[in-house]
Design a protein around this motif. Sequence first.
Motif, short mmCIF file in Angstrom:
data_model
loop_
_atom_site.label_atom_id
_atom_site.label_comp_id
_atom_site.label_asym_id
_atom_site.label_seq_id
_atom_site.Cartn_x
_atom_site.Cartn_y
_atom_site.Cartn_z
N VAL A 27 0.86 -1.19 0.00
CA VAL A 27 0.00 0.00 0.00
C VAL A 27 0.90 1.24 0.00
O VAL A 27 0.71 2.16 -0.80
CB VAL A 27 -0.95 0.01 1.23
N THR A 30 2.88 1.46 -3.49
CA THR A 30 2.12 1.92 -4.65
C THR A 30 1.69 3.37 -4.48
O THR A 30 1.70 4.13 -5.46
CB THR A 30 0.89 1.02 -4.93
N ALA A 31 1.34 3.77 -3.26
CA ALA A 31 0.96 5.18 -3.03
C ALA A 31 2.16 6.08 -3.31
O ALA A 31 2.02 7.10 -3.98
CB ALA A 31 0.46 5.37 -1.61
N SER A 34 2.80 6.35 -6.94
CA SER A 34 1.81 7.21 -7.60
C SER A 34 2.17 8.68 -7.42
O SER A 34 1.79 9.52 -8.21
CB SER A 34 0.40 6.94 -7.07
N MET A 35 2.93 8.99 -6.35
CA MET A 35 3.36 10.37 -6.11
C MET A 35 4.65 10.69 -6.86
O MET A 35 5.22 11.77 -6.68
CB MET A 35 3.57 10.60 -4.61
N GLY A 36 5.10 9.76 -7.66
CA GLY A 36 6.29 10.00 -8.47
C GLY A 36 7.59 9.71 -7.75
O GLY A 36 8.65 10.09 -8.21
N VAL A 103 -10.19 -3.83 -2.04
CA VAL A 103 -8.75 -3.67 -1.81
C VAL A 103 -8.08 -4.73 -2.69
O VAL A 103 -8.49 -5.89 -2.67
CB VAL A 103 -8.39 -3.88 -0.33
N PRO A 104 -7.07 -4.36 -3.47
CA PRO A 104 -6.42 -5.37 -4.32
C PRO A 104 -5.81 -6.50 -3.49
O PRO A 104 -5.44 -6.30 -2.33
CB PRO A 104 -5.33 -4.58 -5.04
N PHE A 109 -1.38 -6.28 -6.07
CA PHE A 109 -0.49 -5.22 -5.60
C PHE A 109 0.91 -5.37 -6.19
O PHE A 109 1.54 -4.40 -6.58
CB PHE A 109 -0.40 -5.23 -4.06
N MET A 112 0.83 -4.37 -9.84
CA MET A 112 0.63 -2.93 -9.96
C MET A 112 1.91 -2.18 -9.59
O MET A 112 2.32 -1.25 -10.28
CB MET A 112 -0.49 -2.53 -9.00
N LEU A 116 4.18 0.28 -11.89
CA LEU A 116 4.45 1.67 -11.50
C LEU A 116 5.95 1.95 -11.34
O LEU A 116 6.35 3.04 -10.97
CB LEU A 116 3.74 2.00 -10.17
#
Lengths: 163, 78
Positions: A27, A30-31, A34-36, A103-104, A109, A112, A116
């Motif tokens: 979690v 991946t978060a 996603s924020m680069g 929730v994946p 996860f 994903m 990413l």
Amino acid sequence: MNELVKNKGVTIVLFSGEMDKAIASFVIATAAASMGMQVNIFFTFWGLNVIKKEGGLIKGQNWMQKMLNMMNYGHAKKLALSKMNMAGMGPAMMKIMMTQKKVPSLQEFIKMAHALGVKFYPCEMSMSVMGLKQEDFIDECKEVIGAVSYLSIAKDSNINLFI
Amino acid sequence: MADFSVDRTLDARGLSCPMPSVKTALALEQMDMGQVLEILTDDPVSKKDLPVWAQSTGNELLGIKEEASTIKIYLKKA
């Protein structure tokens, strides 16, 4: 990547081999991705179970390694909970509850995170102690590294977690 | 909220943390600079998380609207 997120990274040492702790790690991974942020996960000791391929009960060169790998059999779909495992009933119920909340799953996860750009590093020393080879791990793991390489990645990350 | 037109809508309803942020990142990646993404979510955490996500990635938050249980978040790609 813009200025705000440049040179920021997250490095997670995933030492635990339990489903709940692995999902918590993914979690965050991946978060952050996603924020680069550049995210690296160093899988060591029991954490290696998270990235093991399915199948192959007996692995290793000597009887102790073979016994350890047999008793420690696991992969992303088959991991215990760190609390309330109840001989496998806990993870089964947790999976149902998580699906209900969309929730994946841990496998989702992992895919994903890989898509990413999260980098997966298995620990060389744990692998040699347990008699595991790179082909025992999922293809998302590119490079097997040691403590020094992990530290050189960790010192360039501003968030370092040991889970 | 100033006037703008929505270029793409992302329906993230039913998804929980961190999926709305992940899906937002993936959607914006395919869009052009200056385009507006509308995100539909019913996850209360996203109302706080997505503005923070926008700030830390340098994208512009245009506004947040709430209609019944759906939260609509508008982001401009920067």
